[in-house]
Design an enzyme around this catalytic site. Structure first.
Site, PDB file in Angstrom:
ATOM      1  N   HIS A 121     -33.204   2.543 115.810  1.00  0.00           N
ATOM      2  CA  HIS A 121     -33.520   2.310 114.403  1.00  0.00           C
ATOM      3  C   HIS A 121     -35.038   2.172 114.210  1.00  0.00           C
ATOM      4  O   HIS A 121     -35.622   2.812 113.325  1.00  0.00           O
ATOM      5  CB  HIS A 121     -32.798   1.049 113.930  1.00  0.00           C
ATOM      6  CG  HIS A 121     -33.160   0.599 112.559  1.00  0.00           C
ATOM      7  ND1 HIS A 121     -32.389   0.886 111.458  1.00  0.00           N
ATOM      8  CD2 HIS A 121     -34.228  -0.101 112.109  1.00  0.00           C
ATOM      9  CE1 HIS A 121     -32.985   0.370 110.383  1.00  0.00           C
ATOM     10  NE2 HIS A 121     -34.093  -0.232 110.750  1.00  0.00           N
ATOM     11  N   GLU A 122     -35.669   1.366 115.063  1.00  0.00           N
ATOM     12  CA  GLU A 122     -37.120   1.145 114.937  1.00  0.00           C
ATOM     13  C   GLU A 122     -37.902   2.432 115.190  1.00  0.00           C
ATOM     14  O   GLU A 122     -38.831   2.758 114.446  1.00  0.00           O
ATOM     15  CB  GLU A 122     -37.574   0.050 115.911  1.00  0.00           C
ATOM     16  CG  GLU A 122     -37.060  -1.339 115.575  1.00  0.00           C
ATOM     17  CD  GLU A 122     -37.459  -1.772 114.172  1.00  0.00           C
ATOM     18  OE1 GLU A 122     -38.548  -1.402 113.729  1.00  0.00           O
ATOM     19  OE2 GLU A 122     -36.669  -2.459 113.514  1.00  0.00           O
ATOM     20  N   HIS A 173     -37.824   4.759 112.251  1.00  0.00           N
ATOM     21  CA  HIS A 173     -38.848   4.523 111.222  1.00  0.00           C
ATOM     22  C   HIS A 173     -40.131   5.300 111.565  1.00  0.00           C
ATOM     23  O   HIS A 173     -40.772   5.881 110.692  1.00  0.00           O
ATOM     24  CB  HIS A 173     -39.210   3.035 111.148  1.00  0.00           C
ATOM     25  CG  HIS A 173     -38.254   2.186 110.360  1.00  0.00           C
ATOM     26  ND1 HIS A 173     -37.914   2.450 109.046  1.00  0.00           N
ATOM     27  CD2 HIS A 173     -37.581   1.052 110.691  1.00  0.00           C
ATOM     28  CE1 HIS A 173     -37.075   1.517 108.610  1.00  0.00           C
ATOM     29  NE2 HIS A 173     -36.847   0.666 109.590  1.00  0.00           N
ATOM     30  N   GLU A 189     -34.564   2.151 105.205  1.00  0.00           N
ATOM     31  CA  GLU A 189     -33.593   1.495 106.083  1.00  0.00           C
ATOM     32  C   GLU A 189     -32.420   2.393 106.416  1.00  0.00           C
ATOM     33  O   GLU A 189     -32.051   2.541 107.577  1.00  0.00           O
ATOM     34  CB  GLU A 189     -33.074   0.209 105.421  1.00  0.00           C
ATOM     35  CG  GLU A 189     -34.004  -0.956 105.564  1.00  0.00           C
ATOM     36  CD  GLU A 189     -34.376  -1.185 107.011  1.00  0.00           C
ATOM     37  OE1 GLU A 189     -33.504  -1.547 107.804  1.00  0.00           O
ATOM     38  OE2 GLU A 189     -35.549  -0.992 107.356  1.00  0.00           O
TER      39      GLU A 189
END
Ligand SMILES: [Zn+2]
Length: 269
Positions: A124-125, A128, A187
């Site tokens: 997820h990070e 980004h 997100e």
């Protein structure tokens, strides 16, 4: 509607635009080299302020999960080498920065309990970063700044009192920074990219759902720091469950090709 307006802006004013990995049109005004420099600078700042964890088992575990993600071609394309640091801090949090930087706070391991759950956070990070959300956010802030400057010069000919009121209202919360909370769009995009990355690396994407269920449980009392920079919303778990239809076959394929990470969860001490 916003997308169409953005495309027009990009065409007419030759503003740098890009398309995110999920096909979304983005405003990109910063050179990526500048974003990488900002990422490296922020990372150095955090390293100066926060003690690093020295437990070899913890470091080996986090490094093992991070390596499985960062060795994927799409992630290597963003940065050929990723620096991974475990911070000795109770925060339930992690982050990735442009320029190939990953920080994991040790407290995260109390919520991300398996290698797959940690991979879900790191995916997820890194998602980004791959989608250049930092650049987009800074660019949007620049756009806000430009608009404010225009309004200010226009209002300068009017009376000063109303000008200050308008500036206070419009300028509220218009800050530039790369560790600000992400928007819902960023997100859910990072969730989609992250779930795909973890599956490609050979981690079971079901673990992303389990991770967010753990996060929800942990937020029963004081919400984890992760949720302050990553606002949660009700549809997140549902969206990740829906994503399994495409990511489980990717995971099975990765496993069949020999991507079977075996990172040993350290014994808590
Ligand atoms: Zn996020």
């Amino acid at each position: 509607m916003f997308t169409r307006a953005l495309i027009t802006l990009c065409a007419v004013f030759a503003i740098s635009c890009a398309v995110s990995p999920t096909g979304r049109e983005q405003l990109m005004m910063m050179p990526e080299s500048q974003m990488a420099a900002m990422g490296a600078e922020s990372f150095d700042e955090i390293k100066k302020k926060t003690p690093q964890d020295t437990d070899p088992a913890v470091n080996a575990y986090v490094r093992c999960v991070a390596d499985a993600i960062t060795s994927l071609p799409a992630v290597r394309k963003e940065s050929a080498s990723w620096e991974v640091v475990v911070f000795d801090d109770k925060q339930i949090n992690a982050f990735a920065l442009p320029g190939g930087k990953i920080g994991v706070y040790k407290g995260l391991l109390s919520v991300a309990k398996t290698q797959g759950q940690l991979a879900a956070v790191l995916g997820h990070e890194v998602g980004h970063v791959l989608a250049h959300h930092g650049n987009e956010r800074v660019s949007q802030q620049f756009a806000v700044g430009e608009a404010l400057a225009l309004i200010e010069s226009w209002m300068a000919v009017k009376n000063t009192g109303s000008r200050h009121t308008a500036m206070a209202v419009l300028g509220l919360g218009a800050q530039v920074g790369i560790l600000l909370p992400y928007s819902r769009i960023h997100e859910s995009e990072a969730d989609r990219i992250g779930q795909d990355l973890m599956a490609r690396a050979g981690f079971d994407p079901h673990e992303s759902v389990a991770l967010w269920q753990n996060m929800a449980k942990a937020s029963g009392g004081q919400p984890p720091e992760f949720l302050s920079t990553h606002p949660s919303h009700g549809s997140r778990i549902k969206d990740l469950q829906a994503g399994l239809a495409t990511t489980v076959p990717v995971y099975e394929q990765a496993q069949a090709e020999g991507h079977r990470p075996q990172c040993h969860v350290p014994v808590p001490r």
